[in-house]
Scaffold this motif. Structure first.
Motif, mmCIF file in Angstrom:
data_model
loop_
_atom_site.group_PDB
_atom_site.id
_atom_site.type_symbol
_atom_site.label_atom_id
_atom_site.label_comp_id
_atom_site.label_asym_id
_atom_site.label_seq_id
_atom_site.Cartn_x
_atom_site.Cartn_y
_atom_site.Cartn_z
ATOM 1 N N UNK A 9 0.831 -1.244 -0.046
ATOM 2 C CA UNK A 9 -0.108 -0.112 0.006
ATOM 3 C C UNK A 9 0.968 1.378 0.128
ATOM 4 N N UNK A 10 0.227 2.229 -0.172
ATOM 5 C CA UNK A 10 0.929 3.743 -0.390
ATOM 6 C C UNK A 10 0.316 4.469 -1.339
ATOM 7 N N UNK A 11 0.717 5.714 -1.655
ATOM 8 C CA UNK A 11 0.118 6.621 -2.615
ATOM 9 C C UNK A 11 0.201 6.155 -4.219
ATOM 10 N N UNK A 70 -10.606 7.835 -6.924
ATOM 11 C CA UNK A 70 -10.561 8.935 -7.969
ATOM 12 C C UNK A 70 -11.613 8.510 -9.193
ATOM 13 N N UNK A 71 -12.906 8.353 -8.704
ATOM 14 C CA UNK A 71 -14.399 8.112 -9.475
ATOM 15 C C UNK A 71 -14.298 6.575 -9.840
ATOM 16 N N UNK A 123 7.741 13.486 -6.957
ATOM 17 C CA UNK A 123 8.359 12.351 -7.787
ATOM 18 C C UNK A 123 6.938 11.661 -8.246
ATOM 19 N N UNK A 124 5.979 11.480 -7.423
ATOM 20 C CA UNK A 124 4.831 10.825 -7.659
ATOM 21 C C UNK A 124 4.110 11.294 -9.119
ATOM 22 N N UNK A 125 4.334 12.593 -9.093
ATOM 23 C CA UNK A 125 3.514 13.438 -10.285
ATOM 24 C C UNK A 125 4.328 13.019 -11.554
ATOM 25 N N UNK A 126 5.785 13.038 -11.457
ATOM 26 C CA UNK A 126 6.563 12.702 -12.504
ATOM 27 C C UNK A 126 6.110 11.193 -12.734
ATOM 28 N N UNK A 143 -5.825 15.163 -7.179
ATOM 29 C CA UNK A 143 -6.621 15.868 -6.124
ATOM 30 C C UNK A 143 -7.595 15.455 -5.376
ATOM 31 N N UNK A 144 -7.512 14.227 -5.508
ATOM 32 C CA UNK A 144 -8.607 13.079 -4.742
ATOM 33 C C UNK A 144 -8.255 13.170 -3.271
ATOM 34 N N UNK A 145 -9.411 12.914 -2.581
ATOM 35 C CA UNK A 145 -9.172 12.958 -0.836
ATOM 36 C C UNK A 145 -8.599 11.413 -1.058
ATOM 37 N N UNK A 146 -8.443 10.520 -1.670
ATOM 38 C CA UNK A 146 -7.981 9.113 -1.518
ATOM 39 C C UNK A 146 -6.394 9.463 -1.566
ATOM 40 N N UNK A 147 -6.094 10.089 -2.647
ATOM 41 C CA UNK A 147 -4.735 10.122 -2.795
ATOM 42 C C UNK A 147 -3.955 10.817 -1.639
ATOM 43 N N UNK A 148 -4.886 12.169 -0.994
ATOM 44 C CA UNK A 148 -3.982 12.919 -0.153
ATOM 45 C C UNK A 148 -4.049 11.977 1.220
ATOM 46 N N UNK A 149 -5.207 11.125 1.568
ATOM 47 C CA UNK A 149 -5.160 10.143 2.474
ATOM 48 C C UNK A 149 -4.144 9.145 2.415
#
Length: 187
Positions: A9-11, A70-71, A123-126, A143-149
């Motif tokens: 698990x992780x972002x 993310x939907x 780095x994640x964006x890249x 931008x999702x709440x799940x990503x931030x969580x």
């Protein structure tokens, strides 16, 4: 050894799938194939990477856990877990942190958790851009709440998860080797 599932698990973009593939190849572990309603990426294949579902077919499965991320709907079925365990006693699954918490609660001592991180979230964006997600999908996901969580280890997994920083793949491999030894999976 008793049946175990290594929950990774992780972002998003942190390298969870890369870690899972490495464990599977290095130590011949089966992977629990999960279900999703998201559109397949160009290199993904139904039944290998995910079971790609419609909203209707998704709801016909028996899930240990399912989430909307993310939907899109994601879930791991009990049947998928059993199919993986028929192939090997130690299996892997990639889940978001909510799914990891559910597995830890429902499967207790059968679960080993790896929380994968990086030092710099840019780095994640890249990495998302490199893997071919549509720019609109990337933005929605980031931008999702799940990503931030998922950017931080949830309190429910503190003391339960093994943390691995994936800034350097060679060091990540060394940490995975140590994890496998500490868990008694290899000598």
């Amino acid at each position: 050894m008793a049946k175990k599932v290594i929950v990774i698990t992780g972002p998003t973009g942190v390298g969870k799938t890369t870690v899972a593939k490495y464990l599977e190849q290095q130590w011949h572990m089966a992977r629990v194939i999960t279900h999703t309603t998201r559109t397949p990426r160009a290199d993904e294949k139904n039944g290998r990477d995910y079971y790609f579902e419609t909203s209707d077919s998704f709801n016909k499965n028996h899930y240990l856990e399912s989430v909307i991320y993310a939907g899109a709907q994601y879930g791991s079925s009990l049947e998928g877990l059993d199919r993986a365990w028929q192939k090997s006693e130690i299996v892997t699954i990639v889940l978001d942190t909510a799914g990891a918490i559910t597995y830890a609660q429902k499967l207790a001592d059968k679960v080993l958790i790896l929380y994968i991180s990086v030092s710099d979230s840019n780095v994640l964006r890249q990495r998302l851009a490199k893997r071919g997600d549509h720019p609109e999908q990337q933005q929605h996901r980031l931008q999702s709440t799940e990503y931030l969580r998922d950017l931080t280890l949830p309190p429910e997994l503190v003391g339960r998860a093994t943390l691995i920083n994936n800034d350097n793949w060679h060091k990540t491999q060394e940490m995975l080797q140590e994890f496998m030894i500490l868990c008694g999976i290899i000598k």
